[in-house]
Design a protein around this motif. Structure first.
Motif, PDB file in Angstrom:
ATOM      1  N   VAL A  12       3.278 172.201  72.414  1.00 44.14           N
ATOM      2  CA  VAL A  12       2.296 171.781  71.410  1.00 44.14           C
ATOM      3  C   VAL A  12       1.757 170.407  71.786  1.00 44.14           C
ATOM      4  O   VAL A  12       2.452 169.622  72.443  1.00 44.14           O
ATOM      5  N   GLN A  13       0.544 170.141  71.394  1.00 40.78           N
ATOM      6  CA  GLN A  13      -0.043 168.826  71.656  1.00 40.78           C
ATOM      7  C   GLN A  13       0.473 167.803  70.654  1.00 40.78           C
ATOM      8  O   GLN A  13       0.871 168.160  69.536  1.00 40.78           O
ATOM      9  N   ALA A  14       0.448 166.560  71.059  1.00 35.44           N
ATOM     10  CA  ALA A  14       0.851 165.483  70.157  1.00 35.44           C
ATOM     11  C   ALA A  14       0.044 165.554  68.872  1.00 35.44           C
ATOM     12  O   ALA A  14      -1.176 165.797  68.899  1.00 35.44           O
ATOM     13  N   GLY A  15       0.729 165.364  67.755  1.00 34.01           N
ATOM     14  CA  GLY A  15       0.088 165.477  66.459  1.00 34.01           C
ATOM     15  C   GLY A  15       0.193 166.861  65.849  1.00 34.01           C
ATOM     16  O   GLY A  15      -0.118 167.046  64.662  1.00 34.01           O
ATOM     17  N   PRO A  88       5.300 162.987  71.907  1.00 34.50           N
ATOM     18  CA  PRO A  88       5.895 163.348  73.203  1.00 34.50           C
ATOM     19  C   PRO A  88       7.390 163.056  73.258  1.00 34.50           C
ATOM     20  O   PRO A  88       8.132 163.807  73.909  1.00 34.50           O
ATOM     21  N   GLU A  89       7.840 162.040  72.564  1.00 30.27           N
ATOM     22  CA  GLU A  89       9.274 161.714  72.579  1.00 30.27           C
ATOM     23  C   GLU A  89      10.116 162.694  71.776  1.00 30.27           C
ATOM     24  O   GLU A  89      11.351 162.619  71.797  1.00 30.27           O
ATOM     25  N   ASP A  90       9.486 163.639  71.096  1.00 25.82           N
ATOM     26  CA  ASP A  90      10.223 164.706  70.423  1.00 25.82           C
ATOM     27  C   ASP A  90      10.568 165.840  71.386  1.00 25.82           C
ATOM     28  O   ASP A  90      11.290 166.774  71.021  1.00 25.82           O
ATOM     29  N   THR A  91      10.066 165.769  72.600  1.00 26.80           N
ATOM     30  CA  THR A  91      10.344 166.794  73.597  1.00 26.80           C
ATOM     31  C   THR A  91      11.838 166.872  73.887  1.00 26.80           C
ATOM     32  O   THR A  91      12.461 165.865  74.232  1.00 26.80           O
ATOM     33  N   GLN A 122      13.456 175.322  73.398  1.00 32.67           N
ATOM     34  CA  GLN A 122      12.731 174.208  74.009  1.00 32.67           C
ATOM     35  C   GLN A 122      11.501 173.849  73.191  1.00 32.67           C
ATOM     36  O   GLN A 122      10.694 174.722  72.842  1.00 32.67           O
ATOM     37  N   VAL A 123      11.361 172.567  72.921  1.00 25.24           N
ATOM     38  CA  VAL A 123      10.154 172.029  72.297  1.00 25.24           C
ATOM     39  C   VAL A 123       9.552 171.023  73.264  1.00 25.24           C
ATOM     40  O   VAL A 123      10.230 170.074  73.677  1.00 25.24           O
ATOM     41  N   THR A 124       8.301 171.241  73.638  1.00 24.07           N
ATOM     42  CA  THR A 124       7.609 170.348  74.547  1.00 24.07           C
ATOM     43  C   THR A 124       6.327 169.862  73.883  1.00 24.07           C
ATOM     44  O   THR A 124       5.504 170.674  73.450  1.00 24.07           O
TER      45      THR A 124
END
Length: 127
Positions: A12-15, A88-91, A122-124
């Protein structure tokens, strides 16, 4: 024997937002305090959110407060993690954890307090 299966991860994209699910089988969900942890590459596993057996007690890591929501549906034997405003740091790989406890209202935030773990999803989050 308890089996746990996470789902809902992805790119997913940031936000953006994702909703993770953790289906528990083998024993009624109401027996367990539940939590989500995550592990990013090269980092230790860290606490994300936890919910008590009763659902009344909830705790979040400071890094996800006001963005993530943990919930449980004991009738469906499923725990959820709603993730909004992703960064992104939630990846990371996100893991569902279950712990047997006699205390319906206790919330536990340490990995050592949970005996059962899922395989992870996985979450990216891209920037």
């Amino acid at each position: 024997q308890v089996n746990m299966a996470e789902s809902g991860g992805g790119l997913v994209q940031a936000g953006g937002s994702l909703r993770l699910s953790c289906a528990v089988s083998g024993r009624t969900l109401a027996t367990y305090a539940m939590a989500w942890f995550r592990q990013a590459p090269g980092k230790d596993r860290e606490f994300v959110a936890a919910v008590s057996r009763s659902g009344d007690g909830i705790s979040y890591a400071d890094s996800v407060k006001a963005r993530f929501t943990i919930s449980r549906d004991n009738a469906k034997n499923t725990v959820y993690l709603e993730m909004n405003s992703l960064k992104p740091e939630d990846t990371a790989v996100y893991y569902c954890a279950a712990g047997i406890t006699s205390f319906a209202w206790f919330v536990y935030d340490k990995a050592s307090q949970y005996a059962y773990w899922g395989q992870g999803t996985q979450v990216t989050v891209s920037s």
